[in-house]
Design an enzyme around this catalytic site. Structure first.
Site, mmCIF file in Angstrom:
data_model
loop_
_atom_site.group_PDB
_atom_site.id
_atom_site.type_symbol
_atom_site.label_atom_id
_atom_site.label_comp_id
_atom_site.label_asym_id
_atom_site.label_seq_id
_atom_site.Cartn_x
_atom_site.Cartn_y
_atom_site.Cartn_z
ATOM 1 N N ASP A 178 1.097 -1.025 0.011
ATOM 2 C CA ASP A 178 0.012 0.040 0.049
ATOM 3 C C ASP A 178 0.910 1.210 0.121
ATOM 4 O O ASP A 178 1.701 1.374 0.915
ATOM 5 C CB ASP A 178 -0.872 -0.037 1.109
ATOM 6 C CG ASP A 178 -1.860 1.095 1.374
ATOM 7 O OD1 ASP A 178 -1.472 2.137 1.060
ATOM 8 O OD2 ASP A 178 -3.067 0.879 1.360
ATOM 9 N N HIS A 179 1.121 1.837 -1.077
ATOM 10 C CA HIS A 179 2.196 2.763 -1.326
ATOM 11 C C HIS A 179 2.205 3.894 -0.168
ATOM 12 O O HIS A 179 2.760 4.652 0.007
ATOM 13 C CB HIS A 179 2.035 3.397 -2.718
ATOM 14 C CG HIS A 179 1.464 4.407 -3.381
ATOM 15 N ND1 HIS A 179 0.230 4.105 -3.408
ATOM 16 C CD2 HIS A 179 1.520 5.656 -3.363
ATOM 17 C CE1 HIS A 179 -0.335 5.158 -3.967
ATOM 18 N NE2 HIS A 179 0.341 6.157 -3.819
ATOM 19 N N HIS A 241 -5.857 2.711 1.170
ATOM 20 C CA HIS A 241 -5.150 3.890 1.414
ATOM 21 C C HIS A 241 -5.621 4.723 2.482
ATOM 22 O O HIS A 241 -4.817 4.975 3.627
ATOM 23 C CB HIS A 241 -4.921 4.882 0.218
ATOM 24 C CG HIS A 241 -4.147 4.372 -0.904
ATOM 25 N ND1 HIS A 241 -3.290 3.229 -0.832
ATOM 26 C CD2 HIS A 241 -4.395 4.723 -2.335
ATOM 27 C CE1 HIS A 241 -3.023 3.081 -2.097
ATOM 28 N NE2 HIS A 241 -3.610 3.761 -2.926
HETATM 29 O O1 LIG Z 1 -3.370 3.946 -5.679
HETATM 30 C C1 LIG Z 1 -3.751 5.160 -6.066
HETATM 31 O O2 LIG Z 1 -3.039 6.120 -5.761
HETATM 32 C C2 LIG Z 1 -3.324 7.201 -6.648
HETATM 33 C C3 LIG Z 1 -2.883 8.309 -5.684
HETATM 34 O O3 LIG Z 1 -1.519 8.282 -5.196
HETATM 35 P P1 LIG Z 1 -0.954 9.800 -4.496
HETATM 36 O O4 LIG Z 1 0.588 8.901 -4.365
HETATM 37 O O5 LIG Z 1 -0.749 10.330 -5.984
HETATM 38 O O6 LIG Z 1 -1.487 10.380 -3.615
HETATM 39 C C4 LIG Z 1 -4.587 7.560 -7.255
HETATM 40 O O7 LIG Z 1 -4.386 8.580 -8.350
HETATM 41 C C5 LIG Z 1 -5.028 6.366 -7.938
HETATM 42 O O8 LIG Z 1 -6.171 6.393 -8.595
HETATM 43 C C6 LIG Z 1 -4.978 5.007 -7.186
HETATM 44 O O9 LIG Z 1 -4.991 3.944 -7.827
#
Ligand SMILES: O=C1O[C@H](COP(=O)(O)O)[C@@H](O)[C@H](O)[C@H]1O
Ligand SMILES: NC(=O)C1=CN([C@@H]2O[C@H](COP(=O)(O)OP(=O)(O)OC[C@H]3O[C@@H](n4cnc5c(N)ncnc54)[C@H](OP(=O)(O)O)[C@@H]3O)[C@@H](O)[C@H]2O)C=CC1
Length: 482
Positions: A178-179, A241
């Site tokens: 989960d990044h 997230h």
């Molecule tokens: O996992 C995802 O995250 C992005 C947003 O990530 P961020 O690091 O730019 O806040 C989101 O745009 C995407 O739809 C989603 O799959």
């Protein structure tokens, strides 16, 4: 650090290019890669090793946060080899096995194998079964699986996937990415609380009026219509997230920060999260979809006019919700979350609003509350809002901000931190199955209500902060979004 093979499924894809190669390169520069390692890139296309290495180098030139050092790059690329494999072809795994072993012998590597699934979730299952049949997982060293999101499409499919994966890899070997958990400011939350007695003392229901988690984006559906229209903001952002941010903020701090303790405390948060019935959904959840609008002086089309989206789509591009954690720490404190595409600004932040004690003096009645604002991205920093007399304005009490922010470019990327942890075998910032399952459990009634179209779909203007119903949701308790 143990020498290892890094076997990358999906090595010709977008994620590998934008995130994984730059992360590996920066870890290499930082001496956070093992001294000896082999990267084996997999995909169907018929690339030579040279083509593969050129693509890796181009990706790093384009996406790395640090400039390329030619000598270091040459050395780095020596570890990279390409192997063509259609992952659905079970016969091909024997050759892959031989190739992995050949590289292990050439580089004198221990049999530690990291399998990274950076491919469509449709392929997770077949790769898993084929790995099981092949000799690849019978290793004298460790074996680990890094798996990308989405982990399932709902509670049932997530359970099925986990069951299958668990026949090949033990929970201790599974690294669910989960990044958001790799973002430096998210990893800083527990340190902030742990190392500052002032914050630690106030981090509970006695002093906190409400907590707000916002993840707003300017971008729309981009080129991902096929994927996004089936998942919506609820699966794309909330189930993973946003609930991870909630767990990180609300968990009771373990004395010692390690994977076992942190994951146990996060699980407790999810277990105490008040479940929603389908009847509650309309009260506590707001579903929105972006209509046309203007962002940065540019006209933006509405969601249903986007390429690849049906004009009748009822998909959610925005979610706001009120959550309650029924434990001794948080009973009575509402947690508000909101996330959406095509909003006014790109900002992921957590805002903690402190309670105002009963006032004796009339002049204090209009005071702004104290806030702790944790900016996660793109800005990274912490701000404390206090009140102070402004002698330039007749000594009026006004909010002032004490803040620090990190120099953005010096900070490692989320993928760097996460891949480094996986290589070291540290699961602290990876989602445990219990968290994933409990998250799906919590969102499941919402998914069902949306599926049945039993909740209003509020249109909001592109470039706004979401539908009015989201403001009303938080206003009900006398608060507003920060
Ligand atoms: O996992 C995802 O995250 C992005 C947003 O990530 P961020 O690091 O730019 O806040 C989101 O745009 C995407 O739809 C989603 O799959
Ligand atoms: N891109 C992103 O920003 C993000 C992606 N993710 C997740 O990461 C994963 C990968 O996404 P992304 O890189 O964007 O996807 P892409 O579509 O860009 O890449 C897919 C990869 O899978 C390979 N592939 C497809 N079918 C096969 C097959 N039958 N056999 C072997 N290889 C195959 C492709 O290689 P080839 O064509 O050569 O066969 C390619 O390398 C997904 O789970 C996604 O949800 C998560 C967060 C963000």
């Amino acid at each position: 650090m143990d020498s290892m093979s890094f076997i990358l499924f999906g090595s010709t894809g977008d994620l590998a290019k934008r995130k994984i190669y730059p992360a590996l390169y920066n870890l290499f520069l930082d001496h956070s890669m093992p001294e000896s390692f082999s990267v084996i890139g997999l995909g169907r296309r018929n690339w030579s090793n040279e083509e593969f290495q050129r693509n890796v180098e181009d990706a790093i030139q384009t996406f790395s946060r640090t400039p390329v050092d030619e000598d270091a790059m040459d050395l780095f690329l020596q570890s990279f080899r390409y192997h063509s494999l259609d992952v659905t072809d079970s016969q091909g795994y024997e050759q892959l096995y031989q190739f992995v072993r050949q590289r292990e012998a050439e580089l004198n590597l221990s049999e530690n194998r990291m399998f990274y699934l950076s491919v469509s979730p449709k392929l997770f299952d077949v790769i898993n079964s084929n790995l099981k049949q092949s000799g690849l997982i019978d290793t004298a060293g460790w074996k680990r699986l890094i798996i990308e999101k989405p982990f399932g499409h709902d509670l049932e499919t997530a359970r099925e996937l986990n069951k299958k994966i668990s026949t090949v890899f033990d929970e201790k070997e599974i690294y669910r990415i989960d990044h958001y958990l790799g973002k430096p400011m998210v990893q800083n939350i527990e340190a902030l609380e742990h190392s500052n007695p002032v914050l630690q003392a106030l981090w509970n229901k006695e002093y906190i009026a409400n907590m707000q988690i916002t993840a707003s984006e300017i971008v729309g559906v981009e080129e991902r219509a096929g994927y996004y229209d089936k998942v919506g903001a609820i699966r794309d952002m909330v189930q993973n997230h946003i609930l991870q941010l909630l767990m990180m903020t609300a968990m009771h701090l373990p004395y010692e920060i390690n994977a076992e303790n942190v994951r146990r405390e996060k699980k407790k948060v999810m277990e105490s999260l008040r479940p929603l019935t389908k009847d509650d959904v309309n009260q506590d959840v707001v579903r929105g979809q972006y209509g046309p609008g203007i962002i940065n002086d540019e006209h933006i089309q509405g969601y249903t006019d986007e390429e690849g989206i049906e004009s009748s789509s009822r998909n959610d591009t925005f979610i706001a919700a009120r959550l309650r954690i029924d434990n001794d720490f948080w009973k009575g404190v509402p947690f508000y979350i909101r996330t959406g595409k095509r909003m006014e600004e790109k900002s992921t932040r957590i805002v903690i609003e402190f309670k105002s004690p009963h006032r004796q003096r009339a002049e204090y009645e209009e005071l702004a509350p104290n806030l702790l604002i944790i900016e996660i991205s793109p800005n990274k920093g912490v701000t404390l809002q206090l009140n102070s007399k402004n002698s330039l304005n007749n000594g009026k009490l006004e909010p002032v901000h004490i803040n620090f922010s990190r120099d953005q470019k010096d900070l490692p990327e989320a993928y760097e931190l996460l891949i480094a942890d996986a290589i070291r075998g540290d699961q602290t910032y990876f989602a445990h199955w219990d968290e994933v399952e409990l998250s799906w459990k919590w969102v499941q009634p919402i998914l069902e209500v949306f599926e049945e179209d039993n909740a209003p779909l509020h249109l909001y203007e592109s470039g706004s902060m979401g539908p009015k119903a989201s403001d009303q949701l938080i206003n009900e308790q006398g608060f507003h979004w920060w």
